[in-house]
Design a protein around this motif. Sequence first.
Motif, PDB file in Angstrom:
ATOM      1  N   GLY A 120      95.451  49.648  47.371  1.00  0.00           N
ATOM      2  CA  GLY A 120      96.043  48.688  48.582  1.00  0.00           C
ATOM      3  C   GLY A 120      95.340  47.857  47.658  1.00  0.00           C
ATOM      4  O   GLY A 120      94.212  47.035  48.782  1.00  0.00           O
ATOM      5  N   VAL A 121      94.972  47.239  46.530  1.00  0.00           N
ATOM      6  CA  VAL A 121      94.410  46.038  45.940  1.00  0.00           C
ATOM      7  C   VAL A 121      95.592  45.213  46.542  1.00  0.00           C
ATOM      8  O   VAL A 121      95.573  43.385  46.042  1.00  0.00           O
ATOM      9  CB  VAL A 121      93.596  46.132  44.957  1.00  0.00           C
ATOM     10  CG1 VAL A 121      92.296  47.485  45.763  1.00  0.00           C
ATOM     11  CG2 VAL A 121      94.496  46.599  43.991  1.00  0.00           C
ATOM     12  N   VAL A 122      96.720  45.023  46.201  1.00  0.00           N
ATOM     13  CA  VAL A 122      97.772  44.134  45.588  1.00  0.00           C
ATOM     14  C   VAL A 122      98.540  44.407  46.875  1.00  0.00           C
ATOM     15  O   VAL A 122      99.619  45.300  47.067  1.00  0.00           O
ATOM     16  CB  VAL A 122      98.705  45.054  44.538  1.00  0.00           C
ATOM     17  CG1 VAL A 122      99.842  43.674  44.663  1.00  0.00           C
ATOM     18  CG2 VAL A 122      97.792  44.163  43.169  1.00  0.00           C
ATOM     19  N   SER A 123      98.969  43.624  47.894  1.00  0.00           N
ATOM     20  CA  SER A 123      99.842  44.123  49.212  1.00  0.00           C
ATOM     21  C   SER A 123     100.921  43.026  48.938  1.00  0.00           C
ATOM     22  O   SER A 123     101.767  42.556  47.689  1.00  0.00           O
ATOM     23  CB  SER A 123      99.111  42.507  50.538  1.00  0.00           C
ATOM     24  OG  SER A 123      99.650  41.309  49.905  1.00  0.00           O
ATOM     25  N   GLN A 124     101.827  43.274  49.960  1.00  0.00           N
ATOM     26  CA  GLN A 124     103.372  43.318  49.447  1.00  0.00           C
ATOM     27  C   GLN A 124     103.096  41.966  49.083  1.00  0.00           C
ATOM     28  O   GLN A 124     104.496  41.579  48.949  1.00  0.00           O
ATOM     29  CB  GLN A 124     104.232  43.666  51.214  1.00  0.00           C
ATOM     30  CG  GLN A 124     105.795  43.721  50.741  1.00  0.00           C
ATOM     31  CD  GLN A 124     106.947  43.687  51.681  1.00  0.00           C
ATOM     32  OE1 GLN A 124     106.518  45.419  51.977  1.00  0.00           O
ATOM     33  NE2 GLN A 124     107.468  43.333  51.991  1.00  0.00           N
ATOM     34  N   ASP A 125     103.284  40.538  50.150  1.00  0.00           N
ATOM     35  CA  ASP A 125     103.134  39.512  49.403  1.00  0.00           C
ATOM     36  C   ASP A 125     102.961  38.793  48.264  1.00  0.00           C
ATOM     37  O   ASP A 125     103.442  38.515  47.964  1.00  0.00           O
ATOM     38  CB  ASP A 125     102.580  38.395  50.563  1.00  0.00           C
ATOM     39  CG  ASP A 125     102.574  38.535  52.019  1.00  0.00           C
ATOM     40  OD1 ASP A 125     104.380  38.764  52.543  1.00  0.00           O
ATOM     41  OD2 ASP A 125     102.457  38.807  53.208  1.00  0.00           O
ATOM     42  N   LYS A 126     101.518  39.192  47.953  1.00  0.00           N
ATOM     43  CA  LYS A 126     101.336  39.363  46.252  1.00  0.00           C
ATOM     44  C   LYS A 126     101.757  40.243  44.801  1.00  0.00           C
ATOM     45  O   LYS A 126     102.350  39.373  44.392  1.00  0.00           O
ATOM     46  CB  LYS A 126      99.647  39.523  46.640  1.00  0.00           C
ATOM     47  CG  LYS A 126      98.761  38.758  47.506  1.00  0.00           C
ATOM     48  CD  LYS A 126      97.019  39.734  47.154  1.00  0.00           C
ATOM     49  CE  LYS A 126      96.816  39.024  47.860  1.00  0.00           C
ATOM     50  NZ  LYS A 126      94.845  39.441  48.166  1.00  0.00           N
ATOM     51  N   ALA A 127     102.576  41.572  45.776  1.00  0.00           N
ATOM     52  CA  ALA A 127     103.508  41.534  44.651  1.00  0.00           C
ATOM     53  C   ALA A 127     104.763  41.083  44.076  1.00  0.00           C
ATOM     54  O   ALA A 127     105.587  40.895  43.813  1.00  0.00           O
ATOM     55  CB  ALA A 127     103.951  42.979  45.209  1.00  0.00           C
ATOM     56  N   ARG A 128     105.198  40.380  45.769  1.00  0.00           N
ATOM     57  CA  ARG A 128     106.210  39.702  45.719  1.00  0.00           C
ATOM     58  C   ARG A 128     106.302  38.148  44.780  1.00  0.00           C
ATOM     59  O   ARG A 128     107.562  37.592  43.305  1.00  0.00           O
ATOM     60  CB  ARG A 128     106.995  38.755  46.935  1.00  0.00           C
ATOM     61  CG  ARG A 128     108.511  38.309  47.075  1.00  0.00           C
ATOM     62  CD  ARG A 128     109.137  37.977  48.298  1.00  0.00           C
ATOM     63  NE  ARG A 128     109.203  38.907  48.418  1.00  0.00           N
ATOM     64  CZ  ARG A 128     109.150  40.238  50.136  1.00  0.00           C
ATOM     65  NH1 ARG A 128     107.882  39.793  50.335  1.00  0.00           N
ATOM     66  NH2 ARG A 128     109.768  41.278  50.795  1.00  0.00           N
ATOM     67  N   VAL A 129     105.344  38.058  44.543  1.00  0.00           N
ATOM     68  CA  VAL A 129     104.598  36.848  43.977  1.00  0.00           C
ATOM     69  C   VAL A 129     104.769  37.297  42.786  1.00  0.00           C
ATOM     70  O   VAL A 129     105.040  36.424  41.731  1.00  0.00           O
ATOM     71  CB  VAL A 129     103.294  36.044  44.360  1.00  0.00           C
ATOM     72  CG1 VAL A 129     102.600  34.898  43.395  1.00  0.00           C
ATOM     73  CG2 VAL A 129     103.382  35.396  46.027  1.00  0.00           C
ATOM     74  N   ILE A 130     104.066  37.764  42.059  1.00  0.00           N
ATOM     75  CA  ILE A 130     103.385  38.360  40.600  1.00  0.00           C
ATOM     76  C   ILE A 130     105.377  38.960  40.249  1.00  0.00           C
ATOM     77  O   ILE A 130     105.392  38.739  38.848  1.00  0.00           O
ATOM     78  CB  ILE A 130     102.922  39.802  40.672  1.00  0.00           C
ATOM     79  CG1 ILE A 130     101.310  39.386  41.341  1.00  0.00           C
ATOM     80  CG2 ILE A 130     102.870  40.692  39.382  1.00  0.00           C
ATOM     81  CD1 ILE A 130     100.394  40.445  41.381  1.00  0.00           C
TER      82      ILE A 130
END
Length: 420
Positions: A120-130
């Motif tokens: 729960g520390v990496v959101s879907q938007d952040k996962a897409r960026v990463i």
Amino acid sequence: MSLGSGIDHWGTNPSDSIDAALGAIESAVQDLLASDPAYWRTGQKKDLLERLEKLQAQQAALKLRVLASAGDIAEETGAKDASGWMRAELLVDKTVARSQVKLAAGVAKYDLVAAGMAEGVVSQDKARVITKALDAIEADPAASSDDLVLAEKLLVDYATRLTANELMIVGRRILAEIDPGRFEQAEAKALQREEERAQRRTFFQSRDNGDGTIDIHARVSRAVGARLRTILDSLAQPRKLSAEDKGVKAPYERLLGQAFARVVETYDVDQLPRHGGHGTTVFITMTLDQLRADLGTAALGFDGDQITAAEARRMACNADLVPVVLGTDSEILDFGRTARLAHPIQHRALRLRDKCCQAEECDAPAAWTEAHHLKPWSEGGRTDLENMVLLCWRDHRRIHDPNYGYERLPDGRIRFTRRT
């Protein structure tokens, strides 16, 4: 020994536990929806929002994990992939569904990203960026597998402290952070390619809506866009309350649109290219009676587009226009004089004199104002300090609006009254 589809070696059906877990989630959500947040304590609201943010990341992790192994859904339904089934059965837009399936495949490649979402520390938007940043590193011939591993670790760590947009900026230069000596030059070249690509993708489109407005669609480089937004923010006058709207602030999007119009209207035409030996100008064509009439019309440019005479008079105050005034037989009586525009020195003098917009109860600073001719230039008014007053963009429109009357008070301020 085969136990058959859907049966594990303990002799239980996995779908039972899945149904039970989903049922518990649905029941809990319904209980929360039945409660009115208006009666919650502030601490409860903060706690719920924080925990929901974490739960959304975990829900996205679960969904992506299922999508990554959803090839059997496509096979069973005859779809190209799971996105086709999502479009048909779940009514998810094709582009959204494909984006989710693509992200599911990307997250499945990177264990730390998947783990961060599950925690729960990496959101879907952040996962897409990463995952996008890591895919670019994987394709970079100068980067090694060790670089990829370290970049993933750093980006997941940054995700706990940065927004998705901030993380995107870090992702573009993560290799330079890993090994500056080896990757700074490569980063500079990548930025150069990005800027060149932005120039090629730049465009401007406009469409007349037929109702007095034009829709504008444009794409510019990030640097130009940021500069434009800064200019518009400074001109949008977010603190100014509208006297027309009885002290209610106008929507900020409208203020930005009006600021954009002001940038266009007050642009220094001396900076424009020359066309056929003449500076770029806009011609306003009207009869002498139309020029003086409250509700007259005028032709804008040479295509016959109509605007009101009031708008033409307002534009003539501070834009490089050429009013083409016609007589009764359509002969040209006057081509206008650019001397109608206040000289920069006069603007400075007006700012020193007036300090702010001279409309009653308006405190817009002088930097946001325009020079207005009290006796219209079209009626012989002179471009001198005694005949000019500073008005903000909104009040300048009102003073030319036939729906408003005005008087000048003893202290020099302008009082508006709406005509019935």
